[in-house]
Design an enzyme around this catalytic site. Structure first.
Site: not given
Ligand code: NAD
Ligand code: ZN
Length: 246
Positions: A192, A129, A105, A121
């Site tokens: 992910t 709103c 996001v 997401h």
């Molecule tokens: P997650 O936090 O569940 O998993 C992160 C994954 O990335 C893990 O499997 C981990 O092993 C791997 N990882 C960590 N560092 C890495 C690297 N340097 N290179 C490769 N892999 C690496 O994240 P998710 O699966 O995206 O799901 C979490 C939810 O949280 C999503 O819905 C997302 O919208 C949200 N989220 C978004 C952000 C963002 O926008 N940057 C940050 C945190 C969470």
């Molecule tokens: Zn409104």
């Protein structure tokens, strides 16, 4: 670790004609300094993300949830894309049929130059709103007090334009993601944990339709057992190895 023969095999895949689909998660932004939810640095005041990114948490205490998002906005505002984001943007320019699906996001893919992005997401730089549904692009909004809708006399409470745990995804976006995954010849999953549904099922959909599946992650995930190529390592180090000249 990443061995050269797997790198070569994957590079050949990208060189071949066909549709390439990439699904990214929080791991892609980790090297930019954005904490993942499952890493320990993702904690804020001892709250877990799962306790804040929910409609129930927002109903109970919108000020607390907004304080957390204000903290996350400040954190993300200070970071820049890393080589993983830039490589994916370069792949989009090089390949004829390329779609990026992201769970992130943070908006970093767009800053890095990606254009064809399906944001599953939502986006942390938008608010919505809770009364009239109006969406605001408001990166600079002051969040020291609860934000309210400025449309006519609406005055509804604004929420982050983000899909929270327990909420449904935007139907158009998820349908497009399923359709494009089904058509994929090569499907790359990067950074992910593959546990958040329905995003986690997209690679399975691609696999069932015969796509070649590649996973880049620092750790194994529930998906690792079904993929065709595993590239273990940080996305910012592994992805640049895959870029090819046409
Ligand atoms: P997650 O936090 O569940 O998993 C992160 C994954 O990335 C893990 O499997 C981990 O092993 C791997 N990882 C960590 N560092 C890495 C690297 N340097 N290179 C490769 N892999 C690496 O994240 P998710 O699966 O995206 O799901 C979490 C939810 O949280 C999503 O819905 C997302 O919208 C949200 N989220 C978004 C952000 C963002 O926008 N940057 C940050 C945190 C969470
Ligand atoms: Zn409104």
């Amino acid at each position: 670790m990443v061995d050269d023969s797997t790198i070569k095999e994957v590079r050949d895949r990208f060189r071949a004609p066909g549709k390439v689909v990439v699904l990214t998660g929080a791991g892609v932004s980790a090297e930019s300094g954005v904490p993942t939810f499952r890493g320990k640095e993702g904690l804020w005041h001892n709250y877990k993300a799962e306790d804040l990114a929910t409609p129930e948490a927002f109903l109970r205490d919108p000020a607390l949830v907004w304080q957390w998002y204000a903290w996350r906005r400040d954190l993300i505002r200070a970071v820049v894309p890393n080589p993983a984001h830039y490589t994916l943007a370069a792949m989009e320019r090089l390949l004829d049929d390329f779609t990026l699906i992201t769970q992130n996001v943070d908006g970093l893919h767009a800053i890095a130059g990606s254009r064809n992005i399906l944001e599953l997401h939502g986006n942390i730089w938008r608010t919505r709103c809770t009364l009239c549904g109006r969406v605001y692009e408001d990166r600079e909004r002051d969040l020291s007090e609860l934000p309210y809708c400025e449309y006519g006399s609406c005055d509804g409470l604004l929420r982050p334009d983000i899909v929270w745990f327990g909420e449904s995804l935007n139907e158009t976006v998820i349908n497009q993601a399923y359709a494009t995954s089904q058509d994929a010849d090569t499907f790359l999953v990067v950074g992910t944990s593959s546990v958040v549904q329905p995003a986690a099922s997209l690679a399975g959909v691609a696999k069932q339709s015969g796509a070649y599946i590649i996973e880049i992650n620092i750790d194994p995930t529930p998906l690792t057992g079904i993929v065709d190529a595993i590239l273990t390592g940080p996305a910012g180090k592994v992805l640049p190895k895959l870029v090819m000249t046409k």
